[in-house]
Design a protein around this motif. Sequence first.
Motif, short mmCIF file in Angstrom:
data_model
loop_
_atom_site.label_atom_id
_atom_site.label_comp_id
_atom_site.label_asym_id
_atom_site.label_seq_id
_atom_site.Cartn_x
_atom_site.Cartn_y
_atom_site.Cartn_z
N LEU A 20 45.82 28.42 27.27
CA LEU A 20 45.21 29.35 28.20
C LEU A 20 44.67 28.60 29.41
CD1 LEU A 20 43.21 31.52 25.64
CD2 LEU A 20 45.49 31.98 26.58
N ILE A 21 44.54 29.31 30.52
CA ILE A 21 44.01 28.71 31.75
C ILE A 21 42.50 28.93 31.77
CG2 ILE A 21 44.07 28.76 34.27
CD1 ILE A 21 46.97 29.72 34.06
N ASP A 22 41.74 27.83 31.73
CA ASP A 22 40.29 27.91 31.57
C ASP A 22 39.61 28.68 32.70
OD1 ASP A 22 40.44 26.42 29.26
OD2 ASP A 22 40.07 24.50 30.27
N GLU A 23 40.18 28.60 33.91
CA GLU A 23 39.54 29.21 35.07
C GLU A 23 39.80 30.71 35.17
OE1 GLU A 23 41.57 26.58 35.22
OE2 GLU A 23 40.06 24.97 35.48
N LEU A 24 40.67 31.24 34.32
CA LEU A 24 41.01 32.66 34.34
C LEU A 24 40.35 33.38 33.17
CD1 LEU A 24 44.83 32.62 35.22
CD2 LEU A 24 42.87 32.72 36.78
N SER A 25 39.97 34.62 33.42
CA SER A 25 39.40 35.45 32.35
C SER A 25 40.48 35.83 31.35
CB SER A 25 38.78 36.71 32.94
OG SER A 25 39.80 37.55 33.48
N VAL A 26 40.07 36.44 30.24
CA VAL A 26 41.02 36.95 29.26
C VAL A 26 42.01 37.90 29.94
CG1 VAL A 26 41.23 38.52 27.29
CG2 VAL A 26 39.54 36.67 27.25
N TYR A 27 41.48 38.82 30.72
CA TYR A 27 42.34 39.79 31.41
C TYR A 27 43.34 39.08 32.31
CZ TYR A 27 43.69 43.87 34.20
OH TYR A 27 44.42 44.86 34.82
N GLU A 28 42.88 38.11 33.08
CA GLU A 28 43.74 37.41 34.03
C GLU A 28 44.79 36.56 33.33
OE1 GLU A 28 40.60 36.91 37.75
OE2 GLU A 28 40.53 35.52 36.04
N ASN A 29 44.42 35.94 32.20
CA ASN A 29 45.41 35.16 31.44
C ASN A 29 46.53 36.06 30.93
OD1 ASN A 29 45.08 32.13 30.63
ND2 ASN A 29 42.97 32.89 30.78
N VAL A 30 46.17 37.22 30.41
CA VAL A 30 47.18 38.14 29.87
C VAL A 30 48.02 38.75 30.99
CG1 VAL A 30 47.54 40.24 28.52
CG2 VAL A 30 45.77 38.61 27.84
N GLU A 31 47.42 38.98 32.13
CA GLU A 31 48.11 39.59 33.26
C GLU A 31 49.13 38.66 33.91
OE1 GLU A 31 46.76 41.98 37.31
OE2 GLU A 31 45.72 40.14 36.76
N LEU A 32 48.98 37.37 33.72
CA LEU A 32 49.77 36.38 34.47
C LEU A 32 51.28 36.61 34.39
CD1 LEU A 32 49.03 34.02 36.28
CD2 LEU A 32 49.25 32.50 34.29
N PRO A 33 51.87 36.84 33.20
CA PRO A 33 53.33 37.08 33.16
C PRO A 33 53.77 38.28 33.99
CG PRO A 33 52.47 36.66 30.96
CD PRO A 33 51.28 36.85 31.85
N LEU A 34 52.91 39.29 34.07
CA LEU A 34 53.26 40.50 34.82
C LEU A 34 53.20 40.24 36.32
CD1 LEU A 34 51.29 43.12 32.70
CD2 LEU A 34 53.62 42.23 32.37
N LEU A 35 52.29 39.36 36.74
CA LEU A 35 52.26 38.94 38.15
C LEU A 35 53.54 38.22 38.51
CD1 LEU A 35 48.57 37.67 38.45
CD2 LEU A 35 49.57 39.60 39.70
N TYR A 36 53.99 37.33 37.62
CA TYR A 36 55.25 36.61 37.85
C TYR A 36 56.43 37.57 37.96
CZ TYR A 36 52.87 32.22 36.61
OH TYR A 36 52.03 31.14 36.56
N MET A 37 56.37 38.67 37.20
CA MET A 37 57.45 39.65 37.22
C MET A 37 57.39 40.56 38.45
SD MET A 37 57.37 40.69 33.17
CE MET A 37 58.59 42.00 33.32
N GLY A 38 56.27 40.50 39.18
CA GLY A 38 56.14 41.31 40.39
C GLY A 38 55.84 42.77 40.15
N LEU A 39 55.21 43.09 39.01
CA LEU A 39 54.91 44.49 38.71
C LEU A 39 53.72 44.97 39.55
CD1 LEU A 39 55.24 44.63 34.82
CD2 LEU A 39 56.97 45.09 36.56
N LYS A 43 47.75 46.77 34.96
CA LYS A 43 46.51 47.13 34.29
C LYS A 43 46.77 47.91 33.02
CE LYS A 43 42.04 49.39 35.01
NZ LYS A 43 41.17 50.09 35.98
N GLU A 44 47.71 48.86 33.07
CA GLU A 44 48.02 49.66 31.89
C GLU A 44 48.53 48.79 30.75
OE1 GLU A 44 50.79 52.59 33.17
OE2 GLU A 44 49.28 53.83 34.19
N ARG A 45 49.45 47.89 31.08
CA ARG A 45 50.03 47.03 30.04
C ARG A 45 48.99 46.09 29.45
NH1 ARG A 45 56.10 44.84 30.74
NH2 ARG A 45 57.10 46.59 31.76
N VAL A 46 48.19 45.46 30.32
CA VAL A 46 47.19 44.51 29.83
C VAL A 46 46.20 45.21 28.92
CG1 VAL A 46 45.28 43.00 30.49
CG2 VAL A 46 47.42 42.94 31.79
N MET A 47 45.70 46.35 29.33
CA MET A 47 44.70 47.05 28.52
C MET A 47 45.29 47.55 27.21
SD MET A 47 41.98 46.47 30.03
CE MET A 47 41.00 47.36 28.82
N GLN A 48 46.55 47.98 27.23
CA GLN A 48 47.20 48.43 25.99
C GLN A 48 47.28 47.30 24.97
OE1 GLN A 48 51.00 50.04 27.12
NE2 GLN A 48 50.15 52.00 27.79
#
Length: 224
Positions: free
Chosen positions: A94-113, A119-124
């Motif tokens: 995990l990336i220490d500087e990122l929150s739980v939410y931000e760590n989980v969101e990272l692959p979706l940012l790479y995908m350009g969603l 937000k929906e996917r991360v929270m689910q």
Amino acid sequence: MIKLHNLKKVFRTEEIDTWALREVSLEVKEGEFVAIMGPSGCGKSTLLNIMGLLDVPTGGTYLLGGRDVSQLNDTERTKLRRGTIGFVFQSFNLIDELSVYENVELPLLYMGLPARERKERVMQVLDRLAMSHRRMHFPAQLSGGQQQRVAIARAVVSNPKLILADEPTGNLDSTNSKEVMDLLCQMHEQGTTVVMVTHSQHDASFADRIVELYDGQIVQHAEL
């Protein structure tokens, strides 16, 4: 899903060649759960890294979903990995500087969603793993079991076809190990292909099949 034929990996220095994999041939069917076992240094993690497109073989072929991915360049491997593979590391990664939410969101940012879908996917997935109440915490504020749940959430948030897990319970106590294995089994039951490297015979017992590796070679397949 995965088809390896005579896969080889050698690490070369000026003085010596170290063979990590020697003509490994293996097929993993779509929806199968395969455990890879063997002593330390036998090539398990090297094999998983090649399957996960984090490394390239020295020789042989690797077909992923029918496509030869043996010699893709870095850009091609990264693009395919982000859309197809979820990787769970023993060290959480995990990336220490990122929150739980931000760590989980990272692959979706790479995908350009878009933000709403992210937000929906991360929270689910955080709800599913009982970690939504920790979404604004940072890795250092979590227990080992919680960090591994976040790592699994990050691996599955993109709905990958393939989950690769490298000693996913290696740093956990028995209670957290059970939770992690329960999660991997749930993914398998839902149709995800899972390949797991493990030293634990107990963890391996959840797989459909055990592949034993010794000195860079497959020495036994065992159906469970």
